[in-house]
Design a protein around this motif. Structure first.
Motif, mmCIF file in Angstrom:
data_model
loop_
_atom_site.group_PDB
_atom_site.id
_atom_site.type_symbol
_atom_site.label_atom_id
_atom_site.label_comp_id
_atom_site.label_asym_id
_atom_site.label_seq_id
_atom_site.Cartn_x
_atom_site.Cartn_y
_atom_site.Cartn_z
ATOM 1 N N ALA A 192 46.214 37.792 26.722
ATOM 2 C CA ALA A 192 45.793 38.973 27.465
ATOM 3 C C ALA A 192 44.340 38.855 27.875
ATOM 4 C CB ALA A 192 45.993 40.231 26.626
ATOM 5 N N ALA A 193 43.986 39.616 28.920
ATOM 6 C CA ALA A 193 42.598 39.774 29.336
ATOM 7 C C ALA A 193 42.384 41.244 29.661
ATOM 8 C CB ALA A 193 42.284 38.896 30.536
ATOM 9 N N LYS A 194 41.194 41.748 29.367
ATOM 10 C CA LYS A 194 40.952 43.193 29.444
ATOM 11 C C LYS A 194 39.569 43.466 30.007
ATOM 12 C CE LYS A 194 42.069 45.829 25.875
ATOM 13 N NZ LYS A 194 42.016 46.511 24.551
ATOM 14 N N TYR A 195 39.487 44.570 30.760
ATOM 15 C CA TYR A 195 38.185 45.029 31.247
ATOM 16 C C TYR A 195 38.194 46.552 31.334
ATOM 17 C CZ TYR A 195 40.651 45.371 35.754
ATOM 18 O OH TYR A 195 41.555 45.683 36.751
ATOM 19 N N SER A 196 37.008 47.128 31.427
ATOM 20 C CA SER A 196 36.885 48.565 31.641
ATOM 21 C C SER A 196 36.022 48.817 32.860
ATOM 22 C CB SER A 196 36.278 49.265 30.419
ATOM 23 O OG SER A 196 34.903 48.926 30.286
ATOM 24 N N VAL A 197 36.301 49.935 33.528
ATOM 25 C CA VAL A 197 35.456 50.382 34.628
ATOM 26 C C VAL A 197 35.102 51.841 34.376
ATOM 27 C CG1 VAL A 197 36.142 48.752 36.412
ATOM 28 C CG2 VAL A 197 37.557 50.752 35.997
ATOM 29 N N SER A 198 33.834 52.161 34.566
ATOM 30 C CA SER A 198 33.354 53.510 34.302
ATOM 31 C C SER A 198 32.814 54.135 35.578
ATOM 32 C CB SER A 198 32.260 53.494 33.235
ATOM 33 O OG SER A 198 32.779 53.025 32.003
ATOM 34 N N ARG A 258 36.735 56.922 32.595
ATOM 35 C CA ARG A 258 36.638 55.554 32.075
ATOM 36 C C ARG A 258 38.051 55.003 32.044
ATOM 37 N NH1 ARG A 258 36.731 52.685 26.949
ATOM 38 N NH2 ARG A 258 35.479 50.783 27.133
ATOM 39 N N ILE A 259 38.238 53.834 32.641
ATOM 40 C CA ILE A 259 39.559 53.240 32.813
ATOM 41 C C ILE A 259 39.550 51.864 32.169
ATOM 42 C CG2 ILE A 259 41.253 52.431 34.508
ATOM 43 C CD1 ILE A 259 39.972 54.585 36.430
ATOM 44 N N VAL A 260 40.515 51.616 31.285
ATOM 45 C CA VAL A 260 40.639 50.323 30.617
ATOM 46 C C VAL A 260 41.929 49.674 31.099
ATOM 47 C CG1 VAL A 260 40.815 49.112 28.409
ATOM 48 C CG2 VAL A 260 39.380 51.169 28.604
ATOM 49 N N VAL A 261 41.813 48.450 31.615
ATOM 50 C CA VAL A 261 42.945 47.727 32.191
ATOM 51 C C VAL A 261 43.174 46.446 31.395
ATOM 52 C CG1 VAL A 261 43.895 46.626 34.265
ATOM 53 C CG2 VAL A 261 42.394 48.634 34.475
ATOM 54 N N THR A 262 44.424 46.190 31.031
ATOM 55 C CA THR A 262 44.790 44.970 30.321
ATOM 56 C C THR A 262 45.866 44.241 31.120
ATOM 57 O OG1 THR A 262 44.364 46.043 28.200
ATOM 58 C CG2 THR A 262 45.626 43.998 28.146
ATOM 59 N N VAL A 263 45.648 42.956 31.356
ATOM 60 C CA VAL A 263 46.639 42.105 32.000
ATOM 61 C C VAL A 263 47.208 41.174 30.940
ATOM 62 C CG1 VAL A 263 47.097 40.428 33.831
ATOM 63 C CG2 VAL A 263 45.399 42.234 34.186
ATOM 64 N N LEU A 264 48.534 41.133 30.845
ATOM 65 C CA LEU A 264 49.226 40.375 29.808
ATOM 66 C C LEU A 264 49.914 39.155 30.406
ATOM 67 C CD1 LEU A 264 51.004 43.430 28.108
ATOM 68 C CD2 LEU A 264 48.845 42.372 27.408
ATOM 69 N N SER A 265 49.990 38.082 29.645
ATOM 70 C CA SER A 265 50.721 36.889 30.078
ATOM 71 C C SER A 265 52.205 36.987 29.747
ATOM 72 C CB SER A 265 50.120 35.638 29.418
ATOM 73 O OG SER A 265 50.246 35.715 28.005
ATOM 74 N N VAL A 276 29.728 51.201 40.222
ATOM 75 C CA VAL A 276 30.732 51.342 39.164
ATOM 76 C C VAL A 276 30.394 50.372 38.046
ATOM 77 C CG1 VAL A 276 33.167 51.024 38.573
ATOM 78 C CG2 VAL A 276 32.543 52.133 40.730
ATOM 79 N N ARG A 277 30.461 50.841 36.804
ATOM 80 C CA ARG A 277 30.122 50.004 35.659
ATOM 81 C C ARG A 277 31.362 49.207 35.227
ATOM 82 N NH1 ARG A 277 28.415 53.796 32.156
ATOM 83 N NH2 ARG A 277 26.399 53.812 33.194
ATOM 84 N N TYR A 278 31.281 47.888 35.317
ATOM 85 C CA TYR A 278 32.387 46.986 34.992
ATOM 86 C C TYR A 278 32.019 46.167 33.769
ATOM 87 C CZ TYR A 278 35.732 43.094 35.541
ATOM 88 O OH TYR A 278 36.717 42.139 35.339
ATOM 89 N N VAL A 337 50.862 44.537 33.528
ATOM 90 C CA VAL A 337 49.599 45.267 33.599
ATOM 91 C C VAL A 337 49.801 46.603 32.909
ATOM 92 C CG1 VAL A 337 47.905 46.366 35.123
ATOM 93 C CG2 VAL A 337 48.970 44.196 35.799
ATOM 94 N N PHE A 338 48.948 46.915 31.953
ATOM 95 C CA PHE A 338 48.944 48.287 31.454
ATOM 96 C C PHE A 338 47.506 48.789 31.406
ATOM 97 C CE2 PHE A 338 48.490 46.377 27.194
ATOM 98 C CZ PHE A 338 47.638 47.254 26.554
ATOM 99 N N ALA A 339 47.367 50.091 31.576
ATOM 100 C CA ALA A 339 46.032 50.663 31.712
ATOM 101 C C ALA A 339 46.040 52.091 31.207
ATOM 102 C CB ALA A 339 45.585 50.613 33.171
ATOM 103 N N VAL A 340 44.866 52.570 30.860
ATOM 104 C CA VAL A 340 44.705 53.948 30.394
ATOM 105 C C VAL A 340 43.418 54.499 30.974
ATOM 106 C CG1 VAL A 340 43.532 53.231 28.274
ATOM 107 C CG2 VAL A 340 44.688 55.447 28.361
ATOM 108 N N ALA A 341 43.437 55.784 31.313
ATOM 109 C CA ALA A 341 42.252 56.442 31.865
ATOM 110 C C ALA A 341 42.065 57.784 31.192
ATOM 111 C CB ALA A 341 42.402 56.641 33.371
#
Length: 219
Positions: free
Chosen positions: A94-100, A105-112, A47-49, A183-187
Motif C-alpha cells: 500500500a501507499a498512503k497520503y493526506s491532503v489538507s 482533511r482527506i487520507v487516501v490509500t492505494v492498495l496493490s 493544499v497541504r500534501y 483505492v480507499f479514502a476517508v475525509a
C-alpha cells in the motif's frame, strides 16, 4: 457533549473506522504504487500534501485512539475489520497520503490488492443505525451510515453522521477496486484557516477519490 468530546469521537471514528490497515515500505510491486499515486502537483497550490509512511511490522491503528464501543457491536470500526480480514501486508502492499484543506482533511490509500466490497456493503447495511460510546457509563451517540450516489458505478461511498442534539457532523469513506488494485479514502471536516484553499464536503472528497481511481485505471 463538549467540542473536545466531539473532536475525540470523530478522530476515533476516522482512525478506528477506516484507519491504518496495512504496513510496509514500498518495494516491488511498490513501483506501480508510486507510479499511480497522486502527488502534490495534482492539487491546487496551497493544499497541504503529505506522504504517510507506515512503520514496518506495526499493528493496525498503532499510535491512534482505540476504537469506540458500539451497539450493535463492531460498528464503530466495522470497515476496518473488513479491510483487515483480507489485507495483504508487507512491503509494497500500500501507499498512503493526506491532503489538507480549510474545511477537510482527506487520507487516501492505494492498495496493490483488492477490497472485499461485499463485506463493506454488508457492514454498512448492518450499521445503518447504531450508537457509539466512549464508555458504557455515558449516553450513546446516535450514528447513521448512508450510501451516497456517485458517477463511478464500482465505488462505494458512505457518509457516517453523528447526531449531537441539533448538531450533525459527518465523515466520509470511499472504497473502490480498480484494475487489480484498490483505492480507499476517508475525509473528515477540519477547519484550518492557514490553508488558503477551501474544501466543500463531500464534493471535494468525491473529486479527489475519482481522480485517484482514474490515475490507477490509466496506468
Amino acid at each position: 457533549m463538549t467540542a473536545r468530546l466531539v473532536a475525540a469521537a470523530l478522530t476515533a471514528l476516522v482512525v478506528g473506522g477506516c484507519g491504518d490497515v496495512v504496513t510496509g515500505t514500498a518495494t516491488w510491486p511498490g513501483a506501480r504504487l508510486r507510479n499511480v499515486l497522486l502527488t502534490a502537483a495534482d492539487f491546487p497550490a496551497g493544499v497541504r500534501y503529505d506522504r504517510l509512511v507506515e512503520q514496518p511490522g506495526a499493528p493496525d491503528g498503532a499510535g491512534g485512539p482505540p476504537s469506540m464501543l458500539s451497539t450493535p457491536e463492531g460498528c464503530s470500526d466495522g470497515f476496518t475489520r473488513v479491510i483487515a480480514a483480507s489485507a495483504e501486508r508487507g512491503a509494497g502492499s500500500a501507499a498512503k497520503y493526506s491532503v489538507s484543506y480549510d474545511g477537510a482533511r482527506i487520507v487516501v490509500t492505494v492498495l496493490s490488492w483488492q477490497l472485499d466490497l461485499d463485506g463493506i456493503t454488508a457492514t454498512a447495511q448492518r450499521c445503518a443505525r447504531y450508537e457509539t460510546f466512549f464508555d458504557r457509563s455515558m449516553p450513546g451517540i446516535p450514528m447513521t451510515t448512508t450510501r451516497l450516489a456517485t458517477d463511478r458505478p464500482g465505488a462505494l461511498v458512505y457518509e457516517q453522521t453523528m447526531q449531537l442534539g441539533v448538531e450533525r457532523t459527518s465523515v466520509y469513506s470511499s472504497f473502490e477496486n480498480v484494475d487489480g488494485m484498490a483505492v480507499f479514502a476517508v475525509a473528515f471536516p477540519t477547519p484550518d484557516p492557514a490553508v488558503p484553499v477551501r474544501a466543500t464536503l463531500p464534493q471535494t472528497f468525491l473529486d479527489i477519490v475519482g481522480n485517484q481511481a482514474n490515475r490507477v485505471a490509466r496506468r
